[in-house]
Design a protein around this motif. Sequence first.
Motif, PDB file in Angstrom:
ATOM      1  N   GLU A  54       0.903  -1.053  -0.017  1.00 14.27           N
ATOM      2  CA  GLU A  54       0.010  -0.085   0.055  1.00 14.27           C
ATOM      3  C   GLU A  54       0.974   1.403   0.091  1.00 14.27           C
ATOM      4  OE1 GLU A  54      -1.382  -2.699   0.764  1.00 14.27           O
ATOM      5  OE2 GLU A  54      -3.646  -2.730   0.577  1.00 14.27           O
ATOM      6  N   HIS A  76      -0.305   7.949  -9.093  1.00 16.54           N
ATOM      7  CA  HIS A  76      -0.296   6.475  -9.148  1.00 16.54           C
ATOM      8  C   HIS A  76      -0.968   5.860  -7.706  1.00 16.54           C
ATOM      9  CE1 HIS A  76       3.347   7.313 -11.464  1.00 16.54           C
ATOM     10  NE2 HIS A  76       2.686   6.447 -12.221  1.00 16.54           N
ATOM     11  N   LYS A 120      -4.824   5.650  -8.703  1.00 15.93           N
ATOM     12  CA  LYS A 120      -5.172   5.061 -10.119  1.00 15.93           C
ATOM     13  C   LYS A 120      -6.343   4.180 -10.192  1.00 15.93           C
ATOM     14  CE  LYS A 120      -2.051   5.849 -13.756  1.00 15.93           C
ATOM     15  NZ  LYS A 120      -0.620   5.361 -14.255  1.00 15.93           N
ATOM     16  N   ASN A 121      -6.031   3.019  -9.270  1.00 16.71           N
ATOM     17  CA  ASN A 121      -7.288   2.285  -8.824  1.00 16.71           C
ATOM     18  C   ASN A 121      -8.846   2.938  -8.605  1.00 16.71           C
ATOM     19  OD1 ASN A 121      -6.698   3.256  -6.351  1.00 16.71           O
ATOM     20  ND2 ASN A 121      -5.998   1.212  -5.583  1.00 16.71           N
ATOM     21  N   ILE A 122      -8.771   3.821  -7.765  1.00 19.57           N
ATOM     22  CA  ILE A 122     -10.035   4.762  -7.603  1.00 19.57           C
ATOM     23  C   ILE A 122     -10.527   5.278  -8.865  1.00 19.57           C
ATOM     24  CG2 ILE A 122     -10.963   6.267  -5.999  1.00 19.57           C
ATOM     25  CD1 ILE A 122      -8.812   5.671  -4.003  1.00 19.57           C
ATOM     26  N   ASN A 169     -10.137   4.516 -11.930  1.00 17.40           N
ATOM     27  CA  ASN A 169     -10.639   3.522 -12.674  1.00 17.40           C
ATOM     28  C   ASN A 169     -12.066   3.027 -12.420  1.00 17.40           C
ATOM     29  OD1 ASN A 169      -8.340   3.507 -14.087  1.00 17.40           O
ATOM     30  ND2 ASN A 169      -7.576   1.714 -13.146  1.00 17.40           N
ATOM     31  N   VAL A 170     -12.373   3.128 -10.991  1.00 13.85           N
ATOM     32  CA  VAL A 170     -13.724   2.549 -10.637  1.00 13.85           C
ATOM     33  C   VAL A 170     -14.624   3.661 -10.879  1.00 13.85           C
ATOM     34  CG1 VAL A 170     -15.026   2.118  -8.585  1.00 13.85           C
ATOM     35  CG2 VAL A 170     -13.144   0.606  -8.868  1.00 13.85           C
ATOM     36  N   THR A 179     -13.161  -5.418  -3.472  1.00 15.75           N
ATOM     37  CA  THR A 179     -12.084  -4.652  -3.051  1.00 15.75           C
ATOM     38  C   THR A 179     -11.037  -5.657  -3.028  1.00 15.75           C
ATOM     39  OG1 THR A 179     -12.840  -5.547  -0.651  1.00 15.75           O
ATOM     40  CG2 THR A 179     -13.677  -3.433  -1.431  1.00 15.75           C
ATOM     41  N   TYR A 187      -3.724  -3.424  -2.382  1.00 20.37           N
ATOM     42  CA  TYR A 187      -3.259  -2.291  -3.291  1.00 20.37           C
ATOM     43  C   TYR A 187      -2.440  -3.187  -4.341  1.00 20.37           C
ATOM     44  CZ  TYR A 187      -1.214   1.795  -5.194  1.00 20.37           C
ATOM     45  OH  TYR A 187      -0.654   2.755  -6.124  1.00 20.37           O
ATOM     46  N   PRO A 188      -2.690  -3.247  -5.488  1.00 26.07           N
ATOM     47  CA  PRO A 188      -3.261  -1.955  -6.348  1.00 26.07           C
ATOM     48  C   PRO A 188      -5.065  -2.126  -6.456  1.00 26.07           C
ATOM     49  CG  PRO A 188      -2.338  -3.279  -7.840  1.00 26.07           C
ATOM     50  CD  PRO A 188      -2.021  -3.768  -6.526  1.00 26.07           C
ATOM     51  N   GLU A 189      -5.641  -3.113  -5.770  1.00 28.67           N
ATOM     52  CA  GLU A 189      -6.860  -3.217  -5.964  1.00 28.67           C
ATOM     53  C   GLU A 189      -7.574  -2.106  -5.411  1.00 28.67           C
ATOM     54  OE1 GLU A 189      -7.945  -5.778  -7.977  1.00 28.67           O
ATOM     55  OE2 GLU A 189      -6.045  -6.448  -8.064  1.00 28.67           O
ATOM     56  N   PHE A 190      -9.209  -2.030  -5.568  1.00 32.59           N
ATOM     57  CA  PHE A 190      -9.819  -0.994  -4.951  1.00 32.59           C
ATOM     58  C   PHE A 190      -9.999  -1.118  -3.353  1.00 32.59           C
ATOM     59  CE2 PHE A 190     -13.844   0.713  -3.806  1.00 32.59           C
ATOM     60  CZ  PHE A 190     -13.856   2.076  -4.605  1.00 32.59           C
TER      61      PHE A 190
END
Length: 415
Positions: free
Chosen positions: A187, A257, A260-262, A264-265, A295, A298-301
Motif C-alpha cells: 500500500e 499512481h 489510479k485504482n480509484i 478506474n472505478v 475490494t 493495493y493496487p486493487e480498489f
Amino acid sequence: MSIRVCGTTCLKGVIEVQGSKNTVLPIIAATILTDGISRIHNCPDISDVHVMCELLEILNIKTYYKDHLLVIDTRNITYAPLPCELTCRLRSSVLLLGAMLGRWGKARIGSPGGCTIGVRPIDIHLEGFYKMNVDISVENNILSCNCYQLQGCDFNMRYPSVGATENLLLAASGAQGRTILRGAAKEPEVIELCNYLNSIGVLIDGIGTEVLVIKGSGCLKSADYINVYDRIVAGTYMLIASAIPSDIILTGIDDIHYIKNIINVCARLGLNVVRAYNTLRVQSIGDVGAGDFATGTYPEFPTDLLPVLIAVLLKSQGKSCVTETVFENRFSVVNELRKLGGRLNVIGNSVYIERSDRIIGGMVDATDLRQGAALVAAGLMASGCTIINDASYIKRGYENIVKDLNDLGAEITYI
Ligand code: EPZ
C-alpha cells in the motif's frame, strides 16, 4: 455530535484534499526511533493524530501542532508503559509496539482500538516479533514485549497486512542484522513509511514490492517529512461526485499512481476525470453506471471506500454487486441505507444493490469512520434532509467534510 445533510442537485467548486491519516500515523510512531526534532508537514487536524501525540508525550516526547505542521521533539525521550485509556482510542497505537521495540527492545502497551469492522487480530504482528526474538505476553488487555537482543529475521507474512508490515518495519529498523519481510503489504502508506525510514538512516530495499529487506541501525537521526494527500478522502469526494451532477477540482494530488485504482472505478461509474499538474477535475451528470466491483489489497480498489461505493451505487441504472475481500464486517452501512429506502441484500461477503428510485432523508447512525462518510454521501443523494448521529466517528478521518461539501454548495452542517 450529529450532521444534518440535505439532498443536493449539483456540486461545484474546489477542495484542497487533506493530508493522509493512515500515512502520517506510522510516521509519527517512527519518530520514536529518532533523536532530535522532526517536522511533519501537511499533517491532518484529526483526533487520531492528537491521541497519537498524547501517547508520545507519555514517553517524554514534546509535540507541537499548528496549521497542519506537527513538530516532534524526541531529544529527552524516556521509556514508559502506555495505558489502555489512550491506546484503545485508535488502531495505530499498535504501531508503537514496533517502534518501542526498535528503540528499547521492550514495550508494554494497552490493546489497540479502531473502527469496528471485524475481529482485527494482530497475530501476524506478534508472529513477526516472536521471530525477532521477542517474548510476548498478554494480560488484562496489556501487551508486554521484551527481548534481550532484537534480532533481524526472515519472515513469511501469510497475509499482506498493512499494520503488520508497518509494525515489523519499525521494529526491524532498530534490530541487529538484516530483516526480510516476504509477502509484505504494498500500500502507498507502507511505501511512504519505507521512504521516511530510509531518510532517517535505515536501509530498505524492495520498496513497493512484496519482499522488503531492512537493514536497521542503532543510530537514527530525525528528519522532516511532507505528508501525501489522503487517497481515501479524495476517493470519497470522487465517488460522491459520480452520483451527483458535479464539476469539482481536487487539489494536492501530488502522486497520481496512488489513486489510479480509484479513478478506474469512478470512470466505470461514469465520472470524467482530467488531470492537470497536481489537480484532478472531476465531472459527472450524476448517472451512475451499474456493475460488479471487489475490494482488495493495493493496487486493487481499497476496502476503506467500500461503504461509500455501496451508497453511490443506490443510484445506478440497474443491479450492482460489491464484494469485500479484506475485512469480514464492513457492511454496517447496509442497514442504515435501508432506513433511507435503499434496496440492498447481503449474501456472504457480497452486497447486491438495486437501483433505489427514492432515497428519502431520515435518521441514521454512524458506527465507523468510512461508514459515516457513506451516510453523508447517501444524505446528499436523498430527497429531504438526513441526520447522521455520532458524527464524531467521521471526524476521526475527515478533517473538514462539512466545510468541504459546504464549499461545493451542499447544505450540510453540524448540529
Ligand atoms: C489498515 O488497517 C488501515 N488502518 C485501514 O484503514 C485499512 O482498511 C486497512 O489497512 C487495509 O487497507 C490504518 O492504517 C490505521 P490489515 P490494518 O492489517 O493495518 C487481517 C480506515 O478506515 N489481519 O491490512 O488494521 C485483518 O483481520 C482504516 O482508515 C490478520 O488476520 O489492516 C483483516 O482482515 C480502517 N492478522 C486483514 O488482515 C493480523 O495480524 C487486513 O488488515 C493483521 C491483520
